[in-house]
Design an enzyme around this catalytic site. Structure first.
Site, PDB file in Angstrom:
ATOM      1  N   CYS A  77      10.032  23.695 -57.127  1.00  0.00           N
ATOM      2  CA  CYS A  77      10.871  23.248 -56.019  1.00  0.00           C
ATOM      3  C   CYS A  77      12.280  22.931 -56.517  1.00  0.00           C
ATOM      4  CB  CYS A  77      10.222  22.103 -55.267  1.00  0.00           C
ATOM      5  SG  CYS A  77      10.982  21.858 -53.637  1.00  0.00           S
ATOM      6  N   HIS A 177       5.477  24.510 -53.751  1.00  0.00           N
ATOM      7  CA  HIS A 177       4.788  23.378 -54.372  1.00  0.00           C
ATOM      8  C   HIS A 177       3.380  23.804 -54.777  1.00  0.00           C
ATOM      9  CE1 HIS A 177       7.762  20.268 -53.524  1.00  0.00           C
ATOM     10  NE2 HIS A 177       7.997  20.930 -52.403  1.00  0.00           N
ATOM     11  N   GLU A 179       1.278  22.172 -56.422  1.00  0.00           N
ATOM     12  CA  GLU A 179       0.351  21.047 -56.372  1.00  0.00           C
ATOM     13  C   GLU A 179      -0.268  20.844 -54.991  1.00  0.00           C
ATOM     14  OE1 GLU A 179       4.418  19.360 -55.400  1.00  0.00           O
ATOM     15  OE2 GLU A 179       3.614  20.874 -56.778  1.00  0.00           O
TER      16      GLU A 179
END
Length: 195
Positions: A77, A177, A179
């Site tokens: 990001c 992202h 995650e």
């Protein structure tokens, strides 16, 4: 294996920690230069605004440390954007690892900015995307993006094609992202840790 998450004034770092916990990876969250340099893998994540984040990196010297690292480094990001040369977000000079400028999505394309939500990536050319299905869906939240360039190893289309992932030497980056990108994001993180 020693994995370091770089500590700086970025949001969403806890999500990265949870993602690493899910795959059973141990890590250290630190801004200590010696710890960062001695790591086997370095993750440079984040949510934030380019100019204030770069200002913080300069104040603590991480703007010089990060580009000088020799082990695999993975920026996500705003981490990816700060690894580029320049960002149109508040006219910010960044670290210049990737010789490309980050630009704001055009407002006249009829699409909402920021680009937020699930979108598919394509044209994979990275060891980080090994094992991904074609056109995998990942989660984006951004108003600025790097155009498709010589460092692009995965792309996405929103108003126009842009770089979803970049790679140069030991530096890897993703605009999305990992995650919070489900199985695809987990696979990418696992692949990075196996480099």
């Amino acid at each position: 294996m020693k994995t370091v998450i770089i500590k700086y004034n970025a949001g969403n770092v806890q999500s990265v920690m949870y993602a690493l916990d899910r795959i059973g990876a141990s890590y250290l969250y630190t801004d200590d230069e010696a710890e960062i340099r001695s790591a086997d893998k370095v993750i440079f994540p984040g949510v934030g605004e380019a100019s204030t984040t770069m200002s913080y990196l300069r104040n603590v010297g991480l703007d010089k440390v990060i580009p000088s690292l020799k082990q695999p480094v993975f920026g996500t990001c705003v981490g990816m954007q700060l690894m580029c040369r320049f960002s149109e977000e508040n006219n910010t000079q960044c670290m210049g690892i990737f010789d490309v400028d980050v630009k704001r999505f055009p407002a006249d394309a009829g699409l909402k900015v920021p680009h937020m939500g699930w979108n598919n990536i394509s044209s994979y050319q990275s060891p980080l995307t090994a094992g991904l299905p074609d056109n995998a869906y990942v989660y984006f939240v951004h108003s600025y993006a790097a155009p498709v360039c010589e460092y692009t190893v995965a792309s996405c289309d929103y108003a126009l094609p842009f770089s979803a992932m970049l790679h140069k030497d030991n530096f890897y980056a993703a605009q999305f992202h990992c995650e919070i990108s489900g199985n695809a994001g987990q696979q990418i993180l696992e692949n990075f840790l196996k480099l």
